[in-house]
Structures are given as C-alpha cells and as structure tokens.
Design a protein around this motif. Structure first.
Motif, PDB file in Angstrom:
ATOM      1  N   MET A   1      84.551  24.604  65.948  1.00 16.23           N
ATOM      2  CA  MET A   1      83.010  24.263  65.636  1.00 16.23           C
ATOM      3  C   MET A   1      82.473  24.645  64.184  1.00 16.23           C
ATOM      4  O   MET A   1      82.978  25.451  63.611  1.00 16.23           O
ATOM      5  N   SER A   2      81.817  23.823  63.650  1.00 18.22           N
ATOM      6  CA  SER A   2      81.266  23.995  62.346  1.00 18.22           C
ATOM      7  C   SER A   2      80.294  25.044  62.315  1.00 18.22           C
ATOM      8  O   SER A   2      79.603  25.442  63.293  1.00 18.22           O
ATOM      9  N   LYS A   3      80.114  25.625  61.288  1.00 27.24           N
ATOM     10  CA  LYS A   3      79.113  26.584  61.019  1.00 27.24           C
ATOM     11  C   LYS A   3      77.731  25.877  61.098  1.00 27.24           C
ATOM     12  O   LYS A   3      76.749  26.873  61.635  1.00 27.24           O
ATOM     13  N   SER A   4      77.322  24.842  60.798  1.00 24.98           N
ATOM     14  CA  SER A   4      75.914  24.462  60.870  1.00 24.98           C
ATOM     15  C   SER A   4      75.599  24.196  62.409  1.00 24.98           C
ATOM     16  O   SER A   4      74.534  24.354  62.711  1.00 24.98           O
ATOM     17  N   LEU A   5      76.755  23.954  63.265  1.00 32.11           N
ATOM     18  CA  LEU A   5      76.676  23.582  64.883  1.00 32.11           C
ATOM     19  C   LEU A   5      75.932  25.214  65.168  1.00 32.11           C
ATOM     20  O   LEU A   5      75.274  25.201  66.100  1.00 32.11           O
ATOM     21  N   ILE A   6      76.941  26.180  64.744  1.00 34.83           N
ATOM     22  CA  ILE A   6      76.722  27.335  65.358  1.00 34.83           C
ATOM     23  C   ILE A   6      75.436  28.058  64.887  1.00 34.83           C
ATOM     24  O   ILE A   6      74.577  28.374  65.911  1.00 34.83           O
ATOM     25  N   LEU A   7      74.990  27.680  63.796  1.00 38.23           N
ATOM     26  CA  LEU A   7      73.578  27.922  63.321  1.00 38.23           C
ATOM     27  C   LEU A   7      72.485  27.340  64.061  1.00 38.23           C
ATOM     28  O   LEU A   7      71.383  28.017  64.591  1.00 38.23           O
ATOM     29  N   ARG A   8      72.774  26.156  64.422  1.00 37.21           N
ATOM     30  CA  ARG A   8      71.487  25.445  65.183  1.00 37.21           C
ATOM     31  C   ARG A   8      71.611  25.626  66.615  1.00 37.21           C
ATOM     32  O   ARG A   8      70.286  25.972  67.140  1.00 37.21           O
ATOM     33  N   ILE A   9      72.666  26.302  67.197  1.00 38.22           N
ATOM     34  CA  ILE A   9      72.600  26.803  68.546  1.00 38.22           C
ATOM     35  C   ILE A   9      72.116  27.811  68.638  1.00 38.22           C
ATOM     36  O   ILE A   9      71.071  28.496  69.375  1.00 38.22           O
ATOM     37  N   ILE A  10      72.193  28.890  67.528  1.00 40.58           N
ATOM     38  CA  ILE A  10      71.751  30.153  67.353  1.00 40.58           C
ATOM     39  C   ILE A  10      70.084  30.007  67.302  1.00 40.58           C
ATOM     40  O   ILE A  10      69.137  30.874  67.832  1.00 40.58           O
ATOM     41  N   VAL A  11      69.693  29.171  66.409  1.00 34.70           N
ATOM     42  CA  VAL A  11      68.156  29.044  66.086  1.00 34.70           C
ATOM     43  C   VAL A  11      67.283  28.504  67.431  1.00 34.70           C
ATOM     44  O   VAL A  11      66.426  28.820  67.718  1.00 34.70           O
ATOM     45  N   ALA A  12      68.174  27.399  68.111  1.00 35.69           N
ATOM     46  CA  ALA A  12      67.597  27.110  69.318  1.00 35.69           C
ATOM     47  C   ALA A  12      67.462  28.191  70.224  1.00 35.69           C
ATOM     48  O   ALA A  12      66.435  28.245  70.978  1.00 35.69           O
ATOM     49  N   ILE A  13      68.544  28.936  70.552  1.00 35.67           N
ATOM     50  CA  ILE A  13      68.299  29.876  71.436  1.00 35.67           C
ATOM     51  C   ILE A  13      67.168  31.082  71.166  1.00 35.67           C
ATOM     52  O   ILE A  13      66.463  31.558  71.948  1.00 35.67           O
ATOM     53  N   ALA A  14      67.187  31.302  69.816  1.00 33.64           N
ATOM     54  CA  ALA A  14      66.160  32.087  69.375  1.00 33.64           C
ATOM     55  C   ALA A  14      64.627  31.804  69.473  1.00 33.64           C
ATOM     56  O   ALA A  14      63.787  32.289  69.878  1.00 33.64           O
ATOM     57  N   ILE A  15      64.575  30.436  69.391  1.00 36.97           N
ATOM     58  CA  ILE A  15      63.322  29.727  69.650  1.00 36.97           C
ATOM     59  C   ILE A  15      62.902  29.626  71.183  1.00 36.97           C
ATOM     60  O   ILE A  15      61.900  30.274  71.618  1.00 36.97           O
ATOM     61  N   ILE A  16      63.960  29.173  72.106  1.00 41.95           N
ATOM     62  CA  ILE A  16      63.538  29.264  73.335  1.00 41.95           C
ATOM     63  C   ILE A  16      63.445  30.538  73.923  1.00 41.95           C
ATOM     64  O   ILE A  16      62.279  30.918  74.830  1.00 41.95           O
ATOM     65  N   GLY A  17      64.179  31.519  73.493  1.00 41.65           N
ATOM     66  CA  GLY A  17      63.850  32.979  73.910  1.00 41.65           C
ATOM     67  C   GLY A  17      62.649  33.665  73.489  1.00 41.65           C
ATOM     68  O   GLY A  17      62.113  34.296  74.379  1.00 41.65           O
ATOM     69  N   GLY A  18      62.382  33.325  72.334  1.00 41.71           N
ATOM     70  CA  GLY A  18      60.898  33.758  72.097  1.00 41.71           C
ATOM     71  C   GLY A  18      59.799  33.050  72.574  1.00 41.71           C
ATOM     72  O   GLY A  18      58.724  33.719  72.886  1.00 41.71           O
TER      73      GLY A  18
END
Length: 47
Positions: A1-18
């Motif tokens: 997996m590319s770094k940008s995809l992992i970063l997008r997944i982490i940001v999406a999880i943070a937004i949904i969790g918040g």
C-alpha cells in the motif's frame, strides 16, 4: 500500500471517530422545569 493511501485511511478514521465522539458526548439533557414556572413580579413601593 502506498503512503498516501494509508494517510487517507488514517484521516478518514480520525474524522469519523471524532464525529462519533462528539455525537455521543453531546447528549441532550432533560429540562430542569424552570422554563415553565411563571412567578409574578414583586410589588413595587413607588413606581
């Protein structure tokens, strides 16, 4: 997996969790009952 995809997944999880955290923390409280009580004004000596 590319770094940008992992970063997008982490940001999406943070937004949904918040969002879930804010919704669960902001529970509506029942009114205290002071809103519906009407009390007459005190009488004035010399208006």
């Amino acid at each position: 997996m590319s770094k940008s995809l992992i970063l997008r997944i982490i940001v999406a999880i943070a937004i949904i969790g918040g969002g879930i955290f804010v919704i669960m923390k902001d529970e509506p409280r029942p009114p205290t009952g002071d809103i519906n009580s009407i009390q007459p004004l005190p009488e004035q000596d010399n208006p």
